[in-house]
Design an enzyme around this catalytic site. Structure first.
Site, PDB file in Angstrom:
ATOM      1  N   VAL A   1     -37.228  55.453  26.714  1.00 44.23           N
ATOM      2  CA  VAL A   1     -37.710  56.220  25.575  1.00 44.23           C
ATOM      3  C   VAL A   1     -37.052  55.718  24.301  1.00 44.23           C
ATOM      4  CG1 VAL A   1     -35.915  58.010  25.660  1.00 44.23           C
ATOM      5  CG2 VAL A   1     -38.201  58.618  24.853  1.00 44.23           C
TER       6      VAL A   1
ATOM      7  N   HIS B   1     -32.255  57.682  29.493  1.00 45.41           N
ATOM      8  CA  HIS B   1     -31.914  56.281  29.299  1.00 45.41           C
ATOM      9  C   HIS B   1     -32.815  55.665  28.232  1.00 45.41           C
ATOM     10  CE1 HIS B   1     -30.626  52.198  30.124  1.00 45.41           C
ATOM     11  NE2 HIS B   1     -29.706  52.689  30.940  1.00 45.41           N
ATOM     12  N   HIS B   2     -32.213  54.812  27.389  1.00 41.74           N
ATOM     13  CA  HIS B   2     -32.981  54.195  26.306  1.00 41.74           C
ATOM     14  C   HIS B   2     -34.020  53.209  26.842  1.00 41.74           C
ATOM     15  CE1 HIS B   2     -34.041  53.473  22.310  1.00 41.74           C
ATOM     16  NE2 HIS B   2     -32.933  52.959  21.807  1.00 41.74           N
ATOM     17  N   ALA B   3     -33.885  52.766  28.076  1.00 41.28           N
ATOM     18  CA  ALA B   3     -34.908  51.917  28.683  1.00 41.28           C
ATOM     19  C   ALA B   3     -36.215  52.664  28.877  1.00 41.28           C
ATOM     20  CB  ALA B   3     -34.420  51.376  30.024  1.00 41.28           C
TER      21      ALA B   3
END
Length: 509
Positions: free
Chosen positions: A142, A138-140
């Protein structure tokens, strides 16, 4: 227990069923010399302890009551690998087309927020005995640069695997238990600290905004204003569904660097120019090239050198791609100027751009607006702020290994959303630039034609001289010039190829 930054939290709250907010990487590994059986099994056996021993892959969300602010990160203990890791065998003939279709399907589904926010697939059945790994995070949790640190925790620097203790499970503690009181107290302390920080930077931020508005004649702002406008509406900028498609292209790093040196440009300038040419070529056959230049949104890292902390430390900037110019040299020069202006402004604002801020009420507000924006299909009726996303992430120059096998390519996959149906992310690895083209099928139904256009764009720039373009004949007054479509680069023979059969840094299928 760790607080989630305000910027990280935005990617959680912006997520909907049609717009998953994860990023991924597709690795292709060559089997070790002499290896003929169960290379995929060896990879799995090597990965399990490495993933479990990494705090990142154990971290999961701990929500606050009523989700009134960002959740926190806590240690979830040994991951349930049955929920996170799967083995896939490609259907015959096991070519690159089948691999691309497989990872596109995997990229279409959201991560389960009740568990650590990652999934991994080991993909067997490729020709020549190769094995692929698809890692989704998840972009939250990394961004591109911090993803390099993750790679270091699961891959080897040489063919010999680093030793893992036989009792590795005993080295991992129990799952962390954080009570509601602890979570609330930590969130309130974090909110207070970030509020003070924002107030401290408020005067500098107001001065920067005044410069952008033209007051005071700030030189960085004057250059940047060329990038500050809405983009034209194109076939790329429509409401989307969760269906994704993907294409991969690899270009020789030395060849791209040679283009940059020949034209007094940076490597990133040339990457932008290649993407501009490919999109322009694609639009020639799909709706036409607008008279107004397309605009790309591009992340810019705010990290200090050597910082690989697993949190987002980047901002977004806008760059005009000069797609309205048919001449490739003029287009490259215009892109170089626009990218330079964007870089200048970002540098001047670097110290005041927030990556963390208070999140009280943000989940309700941002989540509600994201859902409303998708349901209303507003993206099909308003001009886009940007037409596509382009990102360029520097990677290792030395090869990485796993289970004795060499990783020969690493293609990134990223995020598309309503009104922004194309994302081109580039990762430099060893002697290649690996381009990952992630698209929403509703916006780009033929992603392979875009990949072909990218290959042709490289061939065109590689053959381009440094001579200035010939001056256009003067236009008669009172007559509006025709749209500058120019010749299609699809007819140019490719000088680089994408695909899994690449044995050199310029090759592929």
């Amino acid at each position: 227990m760790k607080n989630m930054s305000g910027l990280d939290g935005l990617f959680l709250h912006l997520e909907t069923a049609a717009t998953p907010m994860h990023v991924a990487a597709l690795y292709v590994l060559e089997p070790p010399p002499g290896r003929v059986t169960d290379f995929a099994g060896d990879i799995e056996r090597q990965l399990l302890p490495r993933l479990a021993l990494s705090p990142f892959f154990r971290a999961r969300l701990a929500a606050l009551p009523l989700h009134f602010a960002n959740p926190l990160w806590i240690d979830g203990g040994v991951p349930d690998f049955a929920r996170h890791l799967q083995r896939i065998v490609l259907p015959p003939p096991g070519g690159f087309a089948e691999l691309q279709a497989c990872v596109a399907a995997l990229h279409s589904t959201r991560l389960d927020r009740r568990r650590p926010l990652w999934e991994l697939a080991i993909i067997d059945g490729l020709a020549d005995g190769e094995v692929a790994i698809y890692l989704k995070v998840h972009h939250a949790a990394v961004d591109g640069i911090s993803g390099l640190g993750l790679a270091a925790s699961i891959f080897d620097a040489g063919p010999e695997p680093w030793p893992v203790p036989a009792d590795w499970r005993s080295l991992i503690g129990e799952a962390e238990r954080a009570g509601i009181g602890e979570r609330l107290a930590s969130t309130l302390r974090h909110t207070a600290a970030q509020s003070v920080k924002l107030l401290r930077h408020l005067p500098s931020g107001l001065r920067l905004l005044a410069g952008l508005a033209g007051r005071g004649g700030a030189r960085p702002a004057a250059g940047m204003r060329q990038n500050l406008s809405f983009g034209p509406r194109t076939a790329l900028n429509v409401p989307i569904s969760a269906e994704r498609d993907f294409a991969a292209v690899s270009l020789p790093l030395a060849g791209v660097r040679a283009i940059a040196e020949r034209h007094a440009a940076t490597l990133n300038d040339v990457v932008l120019a290649l993407c501009s040419a490919a999109v322009r070529d694609y639009l020639v056959a799909n709706g036409g090239v607008p008279r107004k230049s397309l605009i790309a949104t591009m992340p810019v890292s705010l990290r200090a050198a050597g910082n690989t902390e697993t949190t987002i430390q980047a901002t977004l900037t806008l760059v005009r791609l000069a797609t309205h110019l048919a001449d490739p040299l003029r287009r490259l020069q215009a892109v170089r100027a626009a990218a330079g202006a964007a870089k200048t402004l970002t540098k001047s604002a670097r110290s005041i751009i927030p990556t963390d801020f208070p999140s009280l009420g943000v989940p309700w507000l941002v989540g509600g607006l994201a859902a409303l924006y998708g349901r209303s299909r507003l993206a099909g009726h308003v001009p886009p702020l940007a037409n596509l996303a382009i990102s360029n992430v520097p990677g290792p120059r030395q090869p990485l290994y796993l289970a004795g096998g060499r990783i020969r390519s690493c293609w990134p996959m990223s995020i598309v959303t309503h009104g922004l149906g194309l994302n081109i992310t580039v990762f430099s690895y060893c002697d290649a630039l690996d381009f990952g083209l992630t698209v929403a099928r509703a916006a780009v139904p033929e992603v392979q034609s875009l990949a072909t256009a990218l290959q042709a764009a490289y061939a065109e720039l590689a053959q381009l001289s440094v001579a200035p373009p010939a001056a256009a004949p003067p236009q008669r007054r009172g007559r509006r010039p025709a749209t500058d479509t120019g010749p299609s680069r699809a007819a140019v023979a490719p000088a680089a190829r994408g695909g899994t059969r690449r044995r050199s840094t310029t090759g592929g299928e």
